[in-house]
Write a protein that holds these residues in place. Structure first.
Motif, PDB file in Angstrom:
ATOM      1  N   GLN A 142       0.870  -1.176   0.000  1.00  0.00           N
ATOM      2  CA  GLN A 142       0.000   0.000   0.000  1.00  0.00           C
ATOM      3  C   GLN A 142       0.912   1.233   0.000  1.00  0.00           C
ATOM      4  OE1 GLN A 142      -3.925   1.930   2.090  1.00  0.00           O
ATOM      5  NE2 GLN A 142      -2.900   0.294   3.180  1.00  0.00           N
ATOM      6  N   GLN A 168      -2.163   0.988  -7.841  1.00  0.00           N
ATOM      7  CA  GLN A 168      -2.373   0.613  -6.448  1.00  0.00           C
ATOM      8  C   GLN A 168      -3.497  -0.417  -6.380  1.00  0.00           C
ATOM      9  OE1 GLN A 168      -1.045   1.576  -3.038  1.00  0.00           O
ATOM     10  NE2 GLN A 168      -2.112  -0.397  -3.055  1.00  0.00           N
ATOM     11  N   TRP A 169      -3.162  -1.618  -5.954  1.00  0.00           N
ATOM     12  CA  TRP A 169      -4.152  -2.684  -5.815  1.00  0.00           C
ATOM     13  C   TRP A 169      -4.756  -2.668  -4.419  1.00  0.00           C
ATOM     14  CZ3 TRP A 169      -5.684  -6.083  -9.650  1.00  0.00           C
ATOM     15  CH2 TRP A 169      -4.921  -6.071 -10.824  1.00  0.00           C
ATOM     16  N   TYR A 170      -5.971  -3.236  -4.318  1.00  0.00           N
ATOM     17  CA  TYR A 170      -6.666  -3.369  -3.045  1.00  0.00           C
ATOM     18  C   TYR A 170      -7.055  -4.832  -2.857  1.00  0.00           C
ATOM     19  CZ  TYR A 170      -6.785   1.665  -3.358  1.00  0.00           C
ATOM     20  OH  TYR A 170      -6.405   2.983  -3.461  1.00  0.00           O
ATOM     21  N   ASN A 190      -3.450  -9.020   5.864  1.00  0.00           N
ATOM     22  CA  ASN A 190      -2.808  -7.720   5.749  1.00  0.00           C
ATOM     23  C   ASN A 190      -1.657  -7.650   6.743  1.00  0.00           C
ATOM     24  OD1 ASN A 190      -4.755  -6.830   3.841  1.00  0.00           O
ATOM     25  ND2 ASN A 190      -6.166  -6.335   5.507  1.00  0.00           N
ATOM     26  N   TRP A 196      -6.593  -3.111   6.446  1.00  0.00           N
ATOM     27  CA  TRP A 196      -5.846  -2.713   5.261  1.00  0.00           C
ATOM     28  C   TRP A 196      -5.492  -1.228   5.296  1.00  0.00           C
ATOM     29  CZ3 TRP A 196      -2.718  -3.754   1.583  1.00  0.00           C
ATOM     30  CH2 TRP A 196      -2.639  -2.958   0.431  1.00  0.00           C
ATOM     31  N   CYS A 202      -0.463  -6.515   1.576  1.00  0.00           N
ATOM     32  CA  CYS A 202      -1.491  -7.568   1.580  1.00  0.00           C
ATOM     33  C   CYS A 202      -0.859  -8.828   1.021  1.00  0.00           C
ATOM     34  CB  CYS A 202      -2.693  -7.174   0.742  1.00  0.00           C
ATOM     35  SG  CYS A 202      -3.982  -8.461   0.683  1.00  0.00           S
TER      36      CYS A 202
END
Length: 209
Positions: A142, A168-170, A190, A196, A202
């Motif tokens: 992140q 940016q991945w979630y 996480n 998160w 992650c």
């Protein structure tokens, strides 16, 4: 080496130099790697795609001496550094892996996917080389929390370093992305916190289906 092969060499940050500095950065690095290693079982062949300078590869070999452990990286400099440390690493692109189909038990994809313009091509290739029920161990950062953490620990060069991240991945987004690529997520965590919003990474483990 640059953290991204497409970045300029000026002001580059080398992984092994950073690791040798010790301190809180190394402690977290070791903590992160321990969580990654804990996701690996009795797989006989493990490939680290985007292995960098091979720090995690060395830990894999120590933890799993009976497994065949190798790495692939697009940077010739990374490959050279790894080979100088006696590691089985060769050059290759995540979009066109130099491995046979259904030949690998476990793939590590650690802090790579955020660099890719076409992540769907890389995941397709990983799916191809994994055996049925093979395991993908994937980790992504992140960026906003990383920058804040580096500023708070006075690591200003690292905080403003261009890491070459494309996206940016979630976590929920990644799980859905993997599902569409025929992977079933079997574990998500996480790091280092449960939430998160305040975590640095992650970690996801997915099974090829």
């Amino acid at each position: 080496m640059p953290v991204d092969v497409n970045l300029p060499n000026e002001g580059m940050i080398y992984q092994r130099e950073q690791y040798q500095k010790g301190g809180i950065g190394r402690r977290y690095w070791d903590y992160r790697d321990e969580k990654i290693l804990g996701c690996i079982g009795l797989e006989k062949e493990i490939v680290d795609i985007g292995c960098g300078e091979g720090i995690l590869l060395e830990k894999l070999i120590q933890r799993f001496p009976d497994a065949k452990v190798s790495g692939i990286d697009p940077s010739p400099e990374n490959v050279s550094i790894c080979r100088k440390h006696g590691l089985d690493v060769y050059a290759g692109s995540a979009y066109e892996l130099p491995l046979e189909s259904a030949s690998v038990d476990c793939v590590l994809f650690i802090e790579v996917i955020e660099h890719l313009k076409h992540p769907e091509l890389a995941i397709r290739e990983i799916h191809r080389i994994l055996k049925k029920d093979g395991r993908l161990v994937l980790l992504f950062p992140q960026d906003s929390i990383f920058k804040l953490a580096r500023l708070l620990t006075f690591k200003f060069k690292e905080a403003f370093y261009d890491a070459g991240h494309v996206k940016q991945w979630y976590p929920t987004e990644m799980i859905e992305f993997l599902r569409l690529a025929s992977f079933e997520t079997i574990y998500k965590r996480n790091l280092p916190f449960h939430l998160w919003l305040i975590s640095l990474h992650c970690l996801i483990v997915a099974r090829k289906i």
